[in-house]
Design an enzyme around this catalytic site. Structure first.
Site, mmCIF file in Angstrom:
data_model
loop_
_atom_site.group_PDB
_atom_site.id
_atom_site.type_symbol
_atom_site.label_atom_id
_atom_site.label_comp_id
_atom_site.label_asym_id
_atom_site.label_seq_id
_atom_site.Cartn_x
_atom_site.Cartn_y
_atom_site.Cartn_z
ATOM 1 N N ASP A 42 -0.996 2.232 17.159
ATOM 2 C CA ASP A 42 -0.683 1.271 16.107
ATOM 3 C C ASP A 42 -0.512 -0.108 16.734
ATOM 4 O O ASP A 42 -0.227 -0.218 17.924
ATOM 5 C CB ASP A 42 0.634 1.644 15.407
ATOM 6 C CG ASP A 42 0.476 2.797 14.421
ATOM 7 O OD1 ASP A 42 -0.655 3.234 14.175
ATOM 8 O OD2 ASP A 42 1.515 3.260 13.902
ATOM 9 N N ARG A 92 -9.201 0.744 14.083
ATOM 10 C CA ARG A 92 -8.677 0.718 12.713
ATOM 11 C C ARG A 92 -8.412 -0.740 12.351
ATOM 12 O O ARG A 92 -7.635 -1.412 13.012
ATOM 13 C CB ARG A 92 -7.376 1.512 12.643
ATOM 14 C CG ARG A 92 -6.662 1.379 11.308
ATOM 15 C CD ARG A 92 -5.249 1.922 11.374
ATOM 16 N NE ARG A 92 -5.237 3.323 11.697
ATOM 17 C CZ ARG A 92 -4.177 3.947 12.233
ATOM 18 N NH1 ARG A 92 -3.079 3.267 12.504
ATOM 19 N NH2 ARG A 92 -4.221 5.228 12.492
HETATM 20 P P1 FDA Z 1 -3.105 -5.470 -0.049
HETATM 21 O O1 FDA Z 1 -1.737 -5.640 0.498
HETATM 22 O O2 FDA Z 1 -3.820 -6.674 -0.570
HETATM 23 O O3 FDA Z 1 -3.030 -4.348 -1.157
HETATM 24 C C1 FDA Z 1 -4.141 -4.016 -1.985
HETATM 25 C C2 FDA Z 1 -3.634 -3.087 -3.087
HETATM 26 O O4 FDA Z 1 -3.194 -1.851 -2.509
HETATM 27 C C3 FDA Z 1 -2.410 -3.597 -3.836
HETATM 28 O O5 FDA Z 1 -2.771 -4.453 -4.886
HETATM 29 C C4 FDA Z 1 -1.780 -2.319 -4.300
HETATM 30 O O6 FDA Z 1 -2.468 -1.789 -5.415
HETATM 31 C C5 FDA Z 1 -2.007 -1.398 -3.130
HETATM 32 N N1 FDA Z 1 -0.898 -1.455 -2.168
HETATM 33 C C6 FDA Z 1 -0.894 -2.066 -0.957
HETATM 34 N N2 FDA Z 1 0.280 -1.873 -0.316
HETATM 35 C C7 FDA Z 1 1.037 -1.157 -1.159
HETATM 36 C C8 FDA Z 1 2.361 -0.637 -1.091
HETATM 37 N N3 FDA Z 1 3.145 -0.833 -0.021
HETATM 38 N N4 FDA Z 1 2.825 0.086 -2.141
HETATM 39 C C9 FDA Z 1 2.064 0.307 -3.221
HETATM 40 N N5 FDA Z 1 0.794 -0.168 -3.356
HETATM 41 C C10 FDA Z 1 0.293 -0.884 -2.341
HETATM 42 N N6 FDA Z 1 -0.305 -2.764 9.805
HETATM 43 C C11 FDA Z 1 -0.018 -3.225 11.041
HETATM 44 O O7 FDA Z 1 0.376 -4.380 11.201
HETATM 45 N N7 FDA Z 1 -0.175 -2.385 12.130
HETATM 46 C C12 FDA Z 1 -0.652 -1.119 12.015
HETATM 47 O O8 FDA Z 1 -0.780 -0.420 13.015
HETATM 48 C C13 FDA Z 1 -0.967 -0.638 10.717
HETATM 49 N N8 FDA Z 1 -1.446 0.629 10.516
HETATM 50 C C14 FDA Z 1 -1.924 0.998 9.280
HETATM 51 C C15 FDA Z 1 -2.593 2.209 9.100
HETATM 52 C C16 FDA Z 1 -3.186 2.508 7.890
HETATM 53 C C17 FDA Z 1 -3.933 3.792 7.737
HETATM 54 C C18 FDA Z 1 -3.080 1.600 6.797
HETATM 55 C C19 FDA Z 1 -3.722 1.888 5.466
HETATM 56 C C20 FDA Z 1 -2.381 0.423 6.936
HETATM 57 C C21 FDA Z 1 -1.782 0.113 8.169
HETATM 58 N N9 FDA Z 1 -1.084 -1.085 8.332
HETATM 59 C C22 FDA Z 1 -0.775 -1.505 9.614
HETATM 60 C C23 FDA Z 1 -0.614 -1.859 7.155
HETATM 61 C C24 FDA Z 1 -1.564 -2.990 6.784
HETATM 62 O O9 FDA Z 1 -1.515 -4.008 7.744
HETATM 63 C C25 FDA Z 1 -1.207 -3.596 5.401
HETATM 64 O O10 FDA Z 1 0.081 -4.136 5.456
HETATM 65 C C26 FDA Z 1 -1.259 -2.619 4.247
HETATM 66 O O11 FDA Z 1 -2.329 -1.736 4.365
HETATM 67 C C27 FDA Z 1 -1.412 -3.368 2.911
HETATM 68 O O12 FDA Z 1 -2.598 -4.103 2.924
HETATM 69 P P2 FDA Z 1 -3.908 -3.711 2.099
HETATM 70 O O13 FDA Z 1 -5.080 -3.855 3.017
HETATM 71 O O14 FDA Z 1 -3.766 -2.374 1.499
HETATM 72 O O15 FDA Z 1 -4.097 -4.847 1.033
#
Ligand code: FDA
Length: 310
Positions: free
Chosen positions: A136, A186
């Site tokens: 991570d 990732r």
């Molecule tokens: P965005 O935040 O724009 O969300 C898009 C949509 O997804 C939202 O409108 C909502 O519908 C849904 N959604 C997103 N987050 C939600 C929540 N918490 N609760 C409910 N709905 C939600 N970060 C990091 O800094 N280091 C890391 O190692 C990792 N590892 C990691 C692994 C995996 C498998 C994932 C999916 C994510 C991470 N992250 C991470 C977290 C990442 O950086 C980010 O904060 C979240 O994925 C939210 O961003 P989105 O890309 O989903 O888009």
């Protein structure tokens, strides 16, 4: 990042608030939405349930920012027990592991070497269980150390993966280097509170950077892991991947346990590789606060349950 999200990320590092939130009786059900359970057995039950449905998983034993060497050894041992259990499950790479190097001692004095020493046996144990580990990515001060540890691990275990965060200015360059090196990467937007000297703070700029990084990874020789719940970025990936000559098994989608579960199953049913990040363990506070910070509606839900039951 909105002020509220930023305050929550600051709170994620507060010990006083940690005790308050952890002891509130209504916290548990809300935490359960995002965390598989406290024990290894609970994470294995969720793993079986998800893999039976055609999804893949990456398991995270919760913990970060350990403050002494003994805690770091306990993190290592928890992962060794997990690797051992996964070996028995015979799921191969359908169940891999995600680790935070700060749980392995990275922030201690001499932490770079301590974290490497502690994570190496975990990567070896993963290989013995026919699976892999992804490192991570935490706040920007840790990126150089984490990528150096990744390089060292990949000399013997080339499938060890890394996370790159599109909000960091440096990540396009890091994507280029890892894409050329054939690494598993990732790609995420990024979940920590970062200063505007190192990271995009405007959401649209983060999304545009994500797209640039995605194209670099799709064009490279590595294995892209597209980790986002953002429907627009998922659709764009589906449209772009074939143009880069990538079949559905040449990349994968990843989402977090408890977030957009229907979409996770829909993508898997369409023939996509869909991996769910499954956290478990007792040290859920920092992870939980980052999930609240990502979406104001989560906080409203949490606050409502405090008000109605408290
Ligand atoms: P965005 O935040 O724009 O969300 C898009 C949509 O997804 C939202 O409108 C909502 O519908 C849904 N959604 C997103 N987050 C939600 C929540 N918490 N609760 C409910 N709905 C939600 N970060 C990091 O800094 N280091 C890391 O190692 C990792 N590892 C990691 C692994 C995996 C498998 C994932 C999916 C994510 C991470 N992250 C991470 C977290 C990442 O950086 C980010 O904060 C979240 O994925 C939210 O961003 P989105 O890309 O989903 O888009």
């Amino acid at each position: 990042m909105p002020v509220l999200g930023s305050a929550l990320l600051a709170a994620a590092r507060s010990d006083g608030l940690r005790r308050l939130v952890a002891s509130a009786p209504v916290t548990r059900p809300v935490v359960d939405r995002f965390v598989a359970g406290e024990e290894l057995a609970a994470s294995l039950a969720v793993t079986r349930e998800l893999t039976d449905r055609g999804l893949q998983v990456t398991l995270d034993h919760l913990g970060e920012h350990v403050t002494d060497a003994a805690q770091a050894l306990r993190s290592r041992d928890a992962y060794l027990a997990l690797a051992d259990a996964l070996r028995g499950e015979r799921l191969g790479t359908r169940a891999e592991m995600s680790v935070k190097l700060s749980a392995f001692g990275q922030a201690l004095p001499g932490g770079h070497d301590i974290a490497y020493r502690n994570v190496l046996p975990v990567v070896e144990a993963a290989a013995a269980a026919d699976t892999t580990v992804t490192l991570d990515m935490e706040d920007h001060t840790t990126v150089d150390s984490t990528l150096a540890i990744l390089d060292a691990l990949r000399e013997r275990f080339p499938h060890t993966g890394a996370v790159l965060q599109s909000y960091l200015f440096r990540s396009e360059e890091d994507c280029r280097a890892l894409a050329a090196a054939g690494a598993r990467v990732r790609l995420v937007k990024g979940a920590y509170r970062e200063p505007d000297t190192v990271a995009h703070t405007d959401r649209r700029a983060v999304d545009r950077a994500y797209l640039r990084c995605l194209k670099i990874l799709l064009a490279g020789s590595g294995y892209p892991m597209v980790a986002t719940h953002d429907p627009r970025l998922v659709a764009i990936t589906q449209a772009l991947a074939p143009r880069y000559g990538r079949a559905p098994d040449d990349y994968e989608f990843q989402m977090l346990y408890g977030i957009r579960g229907t979409e996770q199953r829909r993508l898997a049913a369409q023939g996509h590789r869909m991996r769910v990040y499954v956290p478990y363990g007792t040290d859920w506070y920092g992870y939980f606060m980052r999930r609240l910070a990502e979406r104001p509606a989560n906080l409203a839900f949490f606050a409502r349950s405090l008000a109605t039951r408290g």
